[in-house]
Motif scaffolding. Structure first.
Motif, PDB file in Angstrom:
ATOM      1  N   GLY A  50       0.802  -1.229   0.102  1.00  0.00           N
ATOM      2  CA  GLY A  50       0.127  -0.169   0.108  1.00  0.00           C
ATOM      3  C   GLY A  50       0.821   1.288   0.061  1.00  0.00           C
ATOM      4  N   ILE A  51       1.817   1.178   0.926  1.00  0.00           N
ATOM      5  CA  ILE A  51       2.744   2.190   0.958  1.00  0.00           C
ATOM      6  C   ILE A  51       3.548   2.522  -0.670  1.00  0.00           C
ATOM      7  N   LEU A  52       4.006   1.450  -1.143  1.00  0.00           N
ATOM      8  CA  LEU A  52       4.672   1.679  -2.609  1.00  0.00           C
ATOM      9  C   LEU A  52       4.045   2.093  -3.598  1.00  0.00           C
ATOM     10  N   SER A  53       2.447   1.781  -3.527  1.00  0.00           N
ATOM     11  CA  SER A  53       1.473   2.205  -4.476  1.00  0.00           C
ATOM     12  C   SER A  53       1.297   3.528  -4.534  1.00  0.00           C
ATOM     13  N   ALA A  54       1.574   4.352  -3.382  1.00  0.00           N
ATOM     14  CA  ALA A  54       1.283   5.707  -3.263  1.00  0.00           C
ATOM     15  C   ALA A  54       2.405   6.666  -3.504  1.00  0.00           C
ATOM     16  N   VAL A  55       3.453   6.070  -3.862  1.00  0.00           N
ATOM     17  CA  VAL A  55       4.807   6.698  -4.150  1.00  0.00           C
ATOM     18  C   VAL A  55       4.957   6.695  -5.728  1.00  0.00           C
ATOM     19  N   ASN A  56       5.101   8.036  -6.375  1.00  0.00           N
ATOM     20  CA  ASN A  56       5.790   7.821  -7.492  1.00  0.00           C
ATOM     21  C   ASN A  56       6.986   7.476  -7.692  1.00  0.00           C
ATOM     22  N   PRO A  57       7.157   6.547  -8.986  1.00  0.00           N
ATOM     23  CA  PRO A  57       8.435   6.035  -9.186  1.00  0.00           C
ATOM     24  C   PRO A  57       9.544   6.937  -9.196  1.00  0.00           C
ATOM     25  N   GLY A  58       9.431   8.183  -9.610  1.00  0.00           N
ATOM     26  CA  GLY A  58      10.401   9.185  -9.647  1.00  0.00           C
ATOM     27  C   GLY A  58      10.799   9.778  -8.170  1.00  0.00           C
ATOM     28  N   GLN A  59       9.711   9.749  -7.251  1.00  0.00           N
ATOM     29  CA  GLN A  59      10.087   9.931  -6.133  1.00  0.00           C
ATOM     30  C   GLN A  59      10.893   8.989  -5.157  1.00  0.00           C
ATOM     31  N   ALA A  60      10.538   7.886  -5.859  1.00  0.00           N
ATOM     32  CA  ALA A  60      10.984   6.624  -5.059  1.00  0.00           C
ATOM     33  C   ALA A  60      12.525   6.731  -5.245  1.00  0.00           C
ATOM     34  N   ILE A  61      13.046   7.173  -6.443  1.00  0.00           N
ATOM     35  CA  ILE A  61      14.304   7.011  -6.962  1.00  0.00           C
ATOM     36  C   ILE A  61      15.013   7.967  -6.141  1.00  0.00           C
ATOM     37  N   THR A  73      13.156  11.247 -15.990  1.00  0.00           N
ATOM     38  CA  THR A  73      13.690  10.307 -16.861  1.00  0.00           C
ATOM     39  C   THR A  73      13.032   9.054 -16.649  1.00  0.00           C
ATOM     40  N   VAL A  74      12.177   8.858 -15.339  1.00  0.00           N
ATOM     41  CA  VAL A  74      11.513   7.720 -15.117  1.00  0.00           C
ATOM     42  C   VAL A  74      10.181   7.592 -15.974  1.00  0.00           C
ATOM     43  N   PRO A  75       9.894   6.602 -16.746  1.00  0.00           N
ATOM     44  CA  PRO A  75       8.686   6.315 -17.528  1.00  0.00           C
ATOM     45  C   PRO A  75       7.692   6.588 -16.493  1.00  0.00           C
ATOM     46  N   PRO A  76       6.528   7.267 -17.189  1.00  0.00           N
ATOM     47  CA  PRO A  76       5.327   7.557 -16.206  1.00  0.00           C
ATOM     48  C   PRO A  76       4.618   6.125 -16.138  1.00  0.00           C
ATOM     49  N   ARG A  77       3.927   5.970 -15.074  1.00  0.00           N
ATOM     50  CA  ARG A  77       2.815   4.891 -14.988  1.00  0.00           C
ATOM     51  C   ARG A  77       1.861   4.811 -15.939  1.00  0.00           C
ATOM     52  N   PRO A  78       1.560   3.915 -16.559  1.00  0.00           N
ATOM     53  CA  PRO A  78       0.616   3.781 -17.703  1.00  0.00           C
ATOM     54  C   PRO A  78      -0.887   4.092 -16.927  1.00  0.00           C
ATOM     55  N   PRO A  79      -1.578   4.888 -17.685  1.00  0.00           N
ATOM     56  CA  PRO A  79      -2.926   5.228 -17.012  1.00  0.00           C
ATOM     57  C   PRO A  79      -3.809   4.022 -16.821  1.00  0.00           C
ATOM     58  N   ARG A  80      -4.639   4.133 -15.904  1.00  0.00           N
ATOM     59  CA  ARG A  80      -5.613   2.982 -15.586  1.00  0.00           C
ATOM     60  C   ARG A  80      -6.752   3.097 -16.462  1.00  0.00           C
ATOM     61  N   PRO A  81      -7.389   2.035 -16.885  1.00  0.00           N
ATOM     62  CA  PRO A  81      -8.559   2.099 -17.617  1.00  0.00           C
ATOM     63  C   PRO A  81      -9.481   2.975 -17.002  1.00  0.00           C
ATOM     64  N   ALA A  82     -10.359   3.598 -17.823  1.00  0.00           N
ATOM     65  CA  ALA A  82     -11.496   4.520 -17.236  1.00  0.00           C
ATOM     66  C   ALA A  82     -12.490   3.735 -16.548  1.00  0.00           C
ATOM     67  N   HIS A  83     -12.807   2.686 -17.411  1.00  0.00           N
ATOM     68  CA  HIS A  83     -13.950   1.624 -16.995  1.00  0.00           C
ATOM     69  C   HIS A  83     -13.395   0.459 -16.653  1.00  0.00           C
ATOM     70  N   SER A  84     -13.840  -0.075 -15.458  1.00  0.00           N
ATOM     71  CA  SER A  84     -13.322  -1.617 -15.271  1.00  0.00           C
ATOM     72  C   SER A  84     -14.257  -2.527 -16.014  1.00  0.00           C
ATOM     73  N   SER A  85     -13.857  -3.720 -16.361  1.00  0.00           N
ATOM     74  CA  SER A  85     -14.692  -4.556 -17.185  1.00  0.00           C
ATOM     75  C   SER A  85     -16.119  -4.797 -16.604  1.00  0.00           C
ATOM     76  N   ARG A  86     -16.195  -4.877 -15.018  1.00  0.00           N
ATOM     77  CA  ARG A  86     -17.153  -5.043 -14.540  1.00  0.00           C
ATOM     78  C   ARG A  86     -18.149  -3.938 -14.651  1.00  0.00           C
ATOM     79  N   ARG A  87     -17.681  -2.629 -14.808  1.00  0.00           N
ATOM     80  CA  ARG A  87     -18.625  -1.689 -15.087  1.00  0.00           C
ATOM     81  C   ARG A  87     -19.272  -1.734 -16.679  1.00  0.00           C
ATOM     82  N   ARG A  88     -18.340  -2.146 -17.561  1.00  0.00           N
ATOM     83  CA  ARG A  88     -18.772  -1.956 -18.934  1.00  0.00           C
ATOM     84  C   ARG A  88     -19.854  -3.448 -18.928  1.00  0.00           C
TER      85      ARG A  88
END
Length: 134
Positions: A50-61, A73-88
């Motif tokens: 949980g703690i690691l998921s809250a930290v930006n990769p650039g900040q972690a470095i 220089t750290v590649p950004p996290r890929p965006p999460r899909p707007a709608h989950s498959s359950r919602r679709r």
């Protein structure tokens, strides 16, 4: 039971982060039930995902090495899909339900207005038409 020769002493982080294979996970869980030292160590690491998921990769470095690469220089996290498959799935169900309701309403109106005749009405009309011709 946990000593320097303990082959599982480095498995705790991989276990907490979910990196072990299913077989390794079962093996390590069996070990945890017998080794209070490893079980205590896993307990201290339980909140890390949980703690690691809250930290930006650039900040972690930067936290690890202040002279490290800049966050750009750290590649950004890929965006999460707007709608989950359950919602679709729910949306598709709702659209299908509404389409079926609309089709049912249209059919009801057509039957009531007489544009579509039931088989019994068609037989009655045919009999009346024949009688009028004769």
């Amino acid at each position: 039971m946990s000593t320097q020769a303990d082959p599982y002493r480095d498995w705790d982080v991989a276990y907490v982060l979910g990196s072990l294979s299913p077989a390794e996970r079962r093996e390590f869980e069996d070990h945890l039930s017998q080794c209070p030292s490893c079980a205590a160590e896993v307990g201290t690491l339980a909140g890390m995902p949980g703690i690691l998921s809250a930290v930006n990769p650039g900040q972690a470095i930067e936290l690890l090495d202040p002279a490290g690469p800049a966050p750009e220089t750290v590649p950004p996290r890929p965006p999460r899909p707007a709608h989950s498959s359950r919602r679709r799935g729910r949306v598709r169900f709702a659209v299908g339900f509404l389409a079926a309701a609309a089709a049912g309403a249209a059919l009801t109106l057509a039957l009531q207005s007489g544009t579509i005749a039931s088989p019994a009405e068609k037989a009655t009309r045919t009999t009346v038409c024949r009688a009028e011709r004769d």
